[in-house]
Motif scaffolding. Structure first.
Motif, PDB file in Angstrom:
ATOM      1  N   PHE A   1      11.576   3.455 -14.713  1.00 15.61           N
ATOM      2  CA  PHE A   1      11.305   2.487 -15.772  1.00 15.61           C
ATOM      3  C   PHE A   1      12.173   1.250 -15.607  1.00 15.61           C
ATOM      4  O   PHE A   1      11.747   0.130 -15.872  1.00 15.61           O
ATOM      5  CB  PHE A   1      11.525   3.122 -17.153  1.00 15.61           C
TER       6      PHE A   1
ATOM      7  N   PHE B   1      -4.491   8.159 -12.896  1.00 17.43           N
ATOM      8  CA  PHE B   1      -3.186   7.590 -13.220  1.00 17.43           C
ATOM      9  C   PHE B   1      -2.660   6.722 -12.077  1.00 17.43           C
ATOM     10  O   PHE B   1      -2.171   5.609 -12.285  1.00 17.43           O
ATOM     11  CB  PHE B   1      -2.167   8.689 -13.541  1.00 17.43           C
ATOM     12  N   LEU B   2      -2.771   7.245 -10.856  1.00 18.44           N
ATOM     13  CA  LEU B   2      -2.260   6.486  -9.712  1.00 18.44           C
ATOM     14  C   LEU B   2      -3.045   5.186  -9.539  1.00 18.44           C
ATOM     15  O   LEU B   2      -2.480   4.135  -9.231  1.00 18.44           O
ATOM     16  CB  LEU B   2      -2.322   7.323  -8.432  1.00 18.44           C
TER      17      LEU B   2
ATOM     18  N   MET C   1       1.119  -2.320 -10.826  1.00 22.82           N
ATOM     19  CA  MET C   1       2.292  -2.803 -10.095  1.00 22.82           C
ATOM     20  C   MET C   1       1.947  -4.100  -9.376  1.00 22.82           C
ATOM     21  O   MET C   1       2.706  -5.056  -9.408  1.00 22.82           O
ATOM     22  CB  MET C   1       2.774  -1.751  -9.089  1.00 22.82           C
ATOM     23  N   SER C   2       0.820  -4.103  -8.658  1.00 23.73           N
ATOM     24  CA  SER C   2       0.328  -5.376  -8.138  1.00 23.73           C
ATOM     25  C   SER C   2      -1.145  -5.217  -7.817  1.00 23.73           C
ATOM     26  O   SER C   2      -1.565  -4.195  -7.283  1.00 23.73           O
ATOM     27  CB  SER C   2       1.126  -5.818  -6.908  1.00 23.73           C
TER      28      SER C   2
ATOM     29  N   PRO D   1       7.159  -1.094  -3.393  1.00 17.28           N
ATOM     30  CA  PRO D   1       7.354  -0.417  -4.679  1.00 17.28           C
ATOM     31  C   PRO D   1       6.031  -0.173  -5.399  1.00 17.28           C
ATOM     32  O   PRO D   1       5.922   0.721  -6.225  1.00 17.28           O
ATOM     33  CB  PRO D   1       8.242  -1.383  -5.476  1.00 17.28           C
ATOM     34  N   LYS D   2       5.027  -0.961  -5.036  1.00 14.70           N
ATOM     35  CA  LYS D   2       3.708  -0.771  -5.642  1.00 14.70           C
ATOM     36  C   LYS D   2       3.259   0.686  -5.567  1.00 14.70           C
ATOM     37  O   LYS D   2       2.741   1.233  -6.519  1.00 14.70           O
ATOM     38  CB  LYS D   2       2.703  -1.662  -4.913  1.00 14.70           C
TER      39      LYS D   2
ATOM     40  N   ILE E   1       6.625   3.538  -6.951  1.00 14.42           N
ATOM     41  CA  ILE E   1       6.943   3.766  -8.364  1.00 14.42           C
ATOM     42  C   ILE E   1       5.949   4.696  -9.050  1.00 14.42           C
ATOM     43  O   ILE E   1       6.356   5.722  -9.617  1.00 14.42           O
ATOM     44  CB  ILE E   1       7.024   2.399  -9.094  1.00 14.42           C
ATOM     45  N   PRO E   2       4.634   4.403  -9.004  1.00 10.62           N
ATOM     46  CA  PRO E   2       3.709   5.333  -9.673  1.00 10.62           C
ATOM     47  C   PRO E   2       3.764   6.734  -9.058  1.00 10.62           C
ATOM     48  O   PRO E   2       3.608   7.728  -9.768  1.00 10.62           O
ATOM     49  CB  PRO E   2       2.333   4.700  -9.441  1.00 10.62           C
TER      50      PRO E   2
ATOM     51  N   PHE F   1      -0.916   1.887  -9.486  1.00  9.38           N
ATOM     52  CA  PHE F   1      -0.855   1.003  -8.311  1.00  9.38           C
ATOM     53  C   PHE F   1      -1.345  -0.399  -8.658  1.00  9.38           C
ATOM     54  O   PHE F   1      -0.729  -1.399  -8.289  1.00  9.38           O
ATOM     55  CB  PHE F   1      -1.712   1.552  -7.163  1.00  9.38           C
TER      56      PHE F   1
ATOM     57  N   TYR G   1      16.337   5.332 -20.272  1.00  6.79           N
ATOM     58  CA  TYR G   1      16.438   3.976 -19.743  1.00  6.79           C
ATOM     59  C   TYR G   1      17.197   3.070 -20.706  1.00  6.79           C
ATOM     60  O   TYR G   1      18.146   2.382 -20.330  1.00  6.79           O
ATOM     61  CB  TYR G   1      15.051   3.387 -19.455  1.00  6.79           C
TER      62      TYR G   1
ATOM     63  N   THR H   1      13.195   0.023 -12.768  1.00 14.62           N
ATOM     64  CA  THR H   1      12.609  -0.785 -11.699  1.00 14.62           C
ATOM     65  C   THR H   1      11.401  -1.562 -12.200  1.00 14.62           C
ATOM     66  O   THR H   1      11.206  -2.726 -11.851  1.00 14.62           O
ATOM     67  CB  THR H   1      12.174   0.127 -10.525  1.00 14.62           C
ATOM     68  N   ILE H   2      10.578  -0.904 -13.044  1.00 14.72           N
ATOM     69  CA  ILE H   2       9.386  -1.592 -13.536  1.00 14.72           C
ATOM     70  C   ILE H   2       9.783  -2.738 -14.461  1.00 14.72           C
ATOM     71  O   ILE H   2       9.323  -3.872 -14.312  1.00 14.72           O
ATOM     72  CB  ILE H   2       8.472  -0.616 -14.314  1.00 14.72           C
ATOM     73  N   LEU H   3      10.687  -2.438 -15.410  1.00 16.48           N
ATOM     74  CA  LEU H   3      11.022  -3.441 -16.424  1.00 16.48           C
ATOM     75  C   LEU H   3      11.812  -4.605 -15.854  1.00 16.48           C
ATOM     76  O   LEU H   3      11.623  -5.749 -16.239  1.00 16.48           O
ATOM     77  CB  LEU H   3      11.823  -2.779 -17.537  1.00 16.48           C
ATOM     78  N   GLU H   4      12.706  -4.288 -14.926  1.00 17.42           N
ATOM     79  CA  GLU H   4      13.582  -5.349 -14.444  1.00 17.42           C
ATOM     80  C   GLU H   4      13.128  -5.916 -13.112  1.00 17.42           C
ATOM     81  O   GLU H   4      13.845  -6.667 -12.471  1.00 17.42           O
ATOM     82  CB  GLU H   4      15.019  -4.833 -14.379  1.00 17.42           C
ATOM     83  N   ARG H   5      11.939  -5.559 -12.709  1.00 14.59           N
ATOM     84  CA  ARG H   5      11.365  -6.058 -11.445  1.00 14.59           C
ATOM     85  C   ARG H   5      12.368  -5.978 -10.306  1.00 14.59           C
ATOM     86  O   ARG H   5      12.613  -6.946  -9.601  1.00 14.59           O
ATOM     87  CB  ARG H   5      10.903  -7.497 -11.609  1.00 14.59           C
TER      88      ARG H   5
ATOM     89  N   LEU I   1      12.322  -8.989 -19.684  1.00 15.76           N
ATOM     90  CA  LEU I   1      11.871  -7.690 -19.211  1.00 15.76           C
ATOM     91  C   LEU I   1      10.347  -7.682 -19.133  1.00 15.76           C
ATOM     92  O   LEU I   1       9.662  -8.271 -19.964  1.00 15.76           O
ATOM     93  CB  LEU I   1      12.359  -6.604 -20.165  1.00 15.76           C
ATOM     94  N   ASP I   2       9.849  -6.983 -18.134  1.00 16.06           N
ATOM     95  CA  ASP I   2       8.412  -6.957 -17.909  1.00 16.06           C
ATOM     96  C   ASP I   2       7.763  -5.880 -18.782  1.00 16.06           C
ATOM     97  O   ASP I   2       7.360  -4.833 -18.295  1.00 16.06           O
ATOM     98  CB  ASP I   2       8.155  -6.674 -16.426  1.00 16.06           C
TER      99      ASP I   2
ATOM    100  N   ARG J   1       3.823  -4.667 -18.063  1.00 17.11           N
ATOM    101  CA  ARG J   1       3.621  -3.701 -16.992  1.00 17.11           C
ATOM    102  C   ARG J   1       4.151  -2.326 -17.385  1.00 17.11           C
ATOM    103  O   ARG J   1       3.515  -1.300 -17.140  1.00 17.11           O
ATOM    104  CB  ARG J   1       4.367  -4.199 -15.742  1.00 17.11           C
ATOM    105  N   PHE J   2       5.328  -2.334 -18.026  1.00 15.00           N
ATOM    106  CA  PHE J   2       5.954  -1.077 -18.437  1.00 15.00           C
ATOM    107  C   PHE J   2       5.068  -0.323 -19.426  1.00 15.00           C
ATOM    108  O   PHE J   2       4.824   0.880 -19.283  1.00 15.00           O
ATOM    109  CB  PHE J   2       7.316  -1.385 -19.054  1.00 15.00           C
TER     110      PHE J   2
ATOM    111  N   VAL K   1       6.575   8.726 -10.584  1.00 13.36           N
ATOM    112  CA  VAL K   1       6.160   9.208 -11.912  1.00 13.36           C
ATOM    113  C   VAL K   1       5.280  10.441 -11.747  1.00 13.36           C
ATOM    114  O   VAL K   1       5.485  11.472 -12.410  1.00 13.36           O
ATOM    115  CB  VAL K   1       5.398   8.108 -12.687  1.00 13.36           C
TER     116      VAL K   1
END
Lengths: 153, 508
Positions: free
Chosen positions: B228, A105-106, A113-114, B396-397, B400-401, A110, B432, B230-234, A74-75, A78-79, B404
């Protein structure tokens, strides 16, 4: 099915059930005009939750040996960054205002995420935070914390 | 013709300009929600409740409730249309009820018939939507009239049945589903007791006096929980997106799919009425049925058009069917209808037998708007399907945020409290991890929604019987409900023990 998770979860629900059960003892047992008080429902449910968690705890012993899943790890990094940023976001929102906190926050979100594409990151964060604020406060007459006073606006 | 007369009045409501816009926005967002991976109908509806609350802020209460529920229901059935898009183009279902569509939809796309598959899915969904609405129109009045005669004891048992129906089939473990149900009911007891005014489990915290807000919990466990994940499990979508060429189906295509659409609609509708069975199970059953009666079953799985038409019709009919117990009995049978019910309660509208008497504008306006919404969806999904297909490529970049941020904005806009925002994040994390380990979330939210009503009926019934619990088995109607509830939980367990495979419902 994860044996460890379910076992801890069953213990947690056991404690919660017991807490509700004990807590409901302190609620008055009758209401005006009725001999059925506000304590009956939580008391019954609390006992039910205790029984169900005991059942789940018992079930975990019957789980077959777990197969190790060959998945990606699990990532968590990032989480945790995004969760931490979200927590700061909600705690600071009333201090530094909606627009500033959302923008920050954004930005963090962003980039977590990458990485990279700074221009679109800045543009989208800015457009989102200003856009929502403008639409909600100026068009729909809602209330959101405005810009902080120390900015001089 | 009574129902017809009411329906006409409903159209008068649904055709007001603001309600047309609300229906349109609802089905549009619903389609988007269905197309975007990582956000399903439940999280979509939960996410939009606060947004609609602020949009309808200026309207009188009754109109605000009508417009809001028109929009939210639009998101629900709109997502059923959109869910097929990713199944067909990407081999990944956009939401759980389109899982079966993948089996034949993707092979069709690989043969260059993606457009036809999408069109048949849209046509099937439309027919199914209309079939279930006609059913709704004719069943709503008689059912709510029956429900009006129920005593508090009967109503209590009926709600228990609703809870058991959702828990008995939800997830892999009945014990876990029951734990979540009971926990949801317990959470509902936090706050001021309606009858006696006594504060329960509030620990002198002013934030807790009005109870835990349903909205905060629902957005937390559904919307944030999925983010969460999606973030954790890529959970990123990889793979080729199939090209769409020809959209209009040929006469042959239409001929081949007419039967499956009709059968799928009927299967879906009846499955939808039964609480707890949901759209996923309905589409699964419709697919199996087609395969069984087909002359060449070997074609299934290799791009049979019937394998797209039947499940897509069934999942739409099921979502229409699920509105019946919600509106007439006040029993939401699926996770999404539980969230819709919570939204109605937020507007001080109690779904159930009295809805059609006390708020005919809302009930019939909603039904009429679903006719209009389905028509809009057909238009949106046929010529514009290429535009929606582009949405799959949303990175998703950014997505996802932003989800939230929208969750946080929505909850703050309605509650204006940092306490609720922190609770929201906690619910997301807890949601989650619990959902990941097969603790289903829908029963929790259903328990939270039904809790206060179940307690009221329990106490009203016990007051009339002077605290004697036997009232629940002395009343014949109540006894029947309780027996069915017990069977609902025990029959699948017994079947499992005998080694039979039990089809498990996935939340939706």
């Amino acid at each position: 099915m994860s044996k460890t998770f379910d076992r801890y979860a069953s213990l947690l629900f056991l404690v919660l059930g017991a807490a509700f059960l004990i807590g409901s003892q302190n609620i008055s047992s009758s209401a005006y005009g009725s001999n059925v008080g506000p304590n009956i429902f939580p008391m019954g449910l609390g006992s039910l939750l205790v029984l169900l968690s005991l059942r789940l705890f018992y079930e975990t012993f019957k789980y077959k040996q777990e197969e190790k899943k060959e998945g990606q790890a699990l990532d968590y990094k990032r989480f945790l960054i995004i969760l931490g940023a979200a927590l700061l976001y909600v705690l600071l929102m009333e201090e530094i205002g909606y627009v500033v906190s959302t923008f920050l926050f954004l930005l963090v979100g962003f980039q977590t995420m990458s990485k990279g594409k700074w221009l679109s990151t800045l543009l989208i964060s800015g457009a989102f935070s200003f856009g929502i604020y403008f639409l909600y406060v100026n068009v729909l007459d809602g209330t959101l914390p405005g810009l902080p006073t120390w900015l001089g606006f | 013709m009574d129902a017809f007369h009411y329906l006409l009045n409903g159209f008068a409501t649904a055709l007001q300009w603001q309600n047309i816009i609300f229906a349109f926005v609802g089905v549009l967002i619903g389609t988007v929600v269905g197309v975007l991976p990582g956000i399903g109908p439940i999280s979509g509806v939960a996410l939009l409740i606060p947004v609609t609350a602020s949009l309808t802020g200026g309207l009188p209460p009754e109109e605000a409730a009508t417009s809001a529920i028109i929009l939210l229901a639009g998101v629900y059935y709109g997502a059923m249309y959109g869910g097929s898009t990713t199944s067909i183009l990407l081999n990944t279902p956009g939401e759980s009820s389109s899982v079966v569509t993948v089996l034949d939809g993707y092979p069709m796309a690989k043969q260059g018939r993606a457009g036809v598959a999408l069109a048949i899915a849209a046509i099937g969904s439309f027919v199914a939507g209309i079939v279930s609405l006609v059913g709704l129109v004719f069943l709503a009045e008689p059912l709510s009239n029956v429900a009006l005669k129920l005593s508090p004891a009967d109503e209590f048992s009926l709600m228990i049945l609703g809870l058991c129906a959702l828990s008995g089939l939800a997830g892999k473990s009945v014990t876990k589903a029951l734990i979540m149900t009971v926990f949801g009911l317990l959470l509902a007891t936090i706050g001021m007791d309606n009858v006696s005014g006594v504060a329960r489990f509030t620990f002198e915290m002013p934030e807790l006096y009005s109870g835990l807000e349903f909205l905060t919990i629902a957005v937390g466990v559904f919307a944030l929980g999925e983010v969460f994940k999606t973030i954790l499990e890529r959970d990123a979508n990889e793979g080729e997106i199939a090209k769409i060429s020809r959209i209009l189906p040929t006469k042959q295509d239409l001929k081949e799919s007419a039967g499956p659409i009709i059968r799928g609609s009927l299967v879906g509708f009846f499955k939808g009425i039964v609480p707890g069975s949901g759209a996923t199970l309905a589409s699964f059953l419709a697919y199996l049925l087609e395969k069984k009666i087909s002359k060449n079953p070997e074609k299934f799985g290799k791009g049979a058009i019937a394998g797209v038409a039947a499940p897509e019709s069934a999942n739409n009919a099921a979502s229409g069917g699920a509105m019946i117990p919600l509106l007439t009995l006040g029993i939401p049978g699926t996770g999404t209808t539980a969230v819709l019910m919570g939204a109605l309660i937020m507007y001080n509208v109690q779904p159930g037998p009295l809805l059609f008497d006390e708020h005919p504008t809302i009930a019939w306006g909603l039904i009429a708007s679903m006719f209009i919404g389905n028509l809009m969806l057909l238009i949106l999904n046929m010529p514009l399907v290429k535009v929606f297909a582009k949405l799959i490529e949303t990175p998703p970049k950014y997505l996802i945020p932003m989800i939230v941020a929208i969750s946080i904005f929505g909850v703050y806009a309605v509650r204006v409290s940092v306490f609720d925002l922190v609770l929201l994040l906690i619910c997301g994390v807890v949601g989650y991890f619990l959902a990941k380990n097969d603790f289903p979330m829908a029963p929790l939210v259903l328990g939270l929604v039904l809790g206060p009503m179940i307690e009221n009926n329990l106490r009203r019934a016990l007051t009339t019987s002077n605290g004697d619990f036997s009232i629940f088995i002395e009343k014949p109607v109540s006894l029947v409900f309780l027996i069915i509830s017990v069977l609902w939980i025990t029959v699948p367990l017994i079947m499992k023990m005998r080694g039979k495979k039990v089809v498990v419902n996935v939340e939706g």
